[in-house]
Design an enzyme around this catalytic site. Sequence first.
Site, PDB file in Angstrom:
ATOM      1  N   HIS A 104     -12.835  -3.935   3.602  1.00  0.00           N
ATOM      2  CA  HIS A 104     -11.385  -4.085   3.726  1.00  0.00           C
ATOM      3  C   HIS A 104     -10.845  -3.495   5.029  1.00  0.00           C
ATOM      4  CE1 HIS A 104      -7.213  -3.921   1.607  1.00  0.00           C
ATOM      5  NE2 HIS A 104      -7.063  -3.827   2.918  1.00  0.00           N
ATOM      6  N   HIS A 152      -7.232  -3.215   9.813  1.00  0.00           N
ATOM      7  CA  HIS A 152      -8.402  -4.017   9.422  1.00  0.00           C
ATOM      8  C   HIS A 152      -9.305  -4.243  10.645  1.00  0.00           C
ATOM      9  CE1 HIS A 152      -5.993  -6.184   5.920  1.00  0.00           C
ATOM     10  NE2 HIS A 152      -6.152  -4.890   5.709  1.00  0.00           N
ATOM     11  N   HIS A 176      -2.939   2.191   8.318  1.00  0.00           N
ATOM     12  CA  HIS A 176      -3.969   1.348   7.709  1.00  0.00           C
ATOM     13  C   HIS A 176      -4.159   0.108   8.574  1.00  0.00           C
ATOM     14  CE1 HIS A 176      -6.281  -1.050   4.953  1.00  0.00           C
ATOM     15  NE2 HIS A 176      -5.292  -1.898   4.718  1.00  0.00           N
ATOM     16  N   GLU A 198       0.824  -1.221   0.000  1.00  0.00           N
ATOM     17  CA  GLU A 198       0.000   0.000   0.000  1.00  0.00           C
ATOM     18  C   GLU A 198       0.854   1.265   0.000  1.00  0.00           C
ATOM     19  OE1 GLU A 198      -2.920  -0.497  -0.729  1.00  0.00           O
ATOM     20  OE2 GLU A 198      -3.643  -2.351   0.209  1.00  0.00           O
ATOM     21  N   GLU A 204     -18.173  12.086  22.296  1.00  0.00           N
ATOM     22  CA  GLU A 204     -16.851  12.632  21.978  1.00  0.00           C
ATOM     23  C   GLU A 204     -16.490  12.502  20.495  1.00  0.00           C
ATOM     24  OE1 GLU A 204     -14.097  13.568  24.617  1.00  0.00           O
ATOM     25  OE2 GLU A 204     -16.054  14.259  25.288  1.00  0.00           O
TER      26      GLU A 204
END
Length: 267
Positions: free
Chosen positions: A203, A134, A132, A108, A162
């Site tokens: 994803h 998952h 990133h 990525e 919040e």
Amino acid sequence: MKGFIRMANDGWEQGWHERNGGNLSYRMKKEEVEAVREELRTDGEWKEIGTSVPKLAGEYFLVTGSGKYFRNVILAPEDSLAVIEVDETGERYRICWGLVNGGRPTSELPSHLMNHEVKVIASGGRHRVIYHAHPANVIALTFVLPLKDEVFTRELWEMATECPVVFPDGVGVVGWMVPGGRDIAVATSELMKQYDVAIWAHHGMFCSGEDFDLTFGLMHTVEKAAEILVKVLSIRPDKLQTITAQNFRDLAVDFKVSLPEKFLYEK
Ligand code: 13P
Ligand code: ZN
């Protein structure tokens, strides 16, 4: 380096990084590069990034390796991580440290670097971390909510008072795309112009922030809100009561945040 390793391990302990899932990158400060200059190789082969990031020319990044497991980062950072340098055109990178047993930076990398480039501009250089992961609850929601920024933002905001204070700009959503390439990087970085959070349908999620605490905390807050929403939807699909659009406007005044009206639509 310690902060990066701690964040990777915290993400693993949250359950957001099965196998090699997820990746992390940090744009190093000039003085940090100088402090480790002697450790940095300059004989690495220049390789194509797969996209163009001219605003990041000459910058150094600490990144996770492709196929590397977050749970192993703490055991052998020199095997799991790399320091890379971007060339003067912003088209290529080379490995300067790490990945001692071979390998390459995260698949990525185009998304990480395009997000960094957008955030350098949008934050005046303050943002340094792209993350990133998952996380299961956010991913679950991408099967049952319309894939619209307005819907995800409003539903997540409603799950904890919040939330609009932590991510007042909202969250963006990318429909399902093939990961690991330029197209998804372009779509994600387009959203990162307005948001610090981009959800990838079916994803995972990308977050951007100034430092490790803020970026991890952002991922944690969004995923916690998603967890509450999954519980609410599981108990009964229609809420009996919630935080209203007017409640959010009142909150914005006291907490001195501006909440875009596009998220405060009447239901
Ligand atoms: P990498 O192992 O190449 O970082 O890929 C993991 C991932 O989450 C892809 O989206
Ligand atoms: Zn992923």
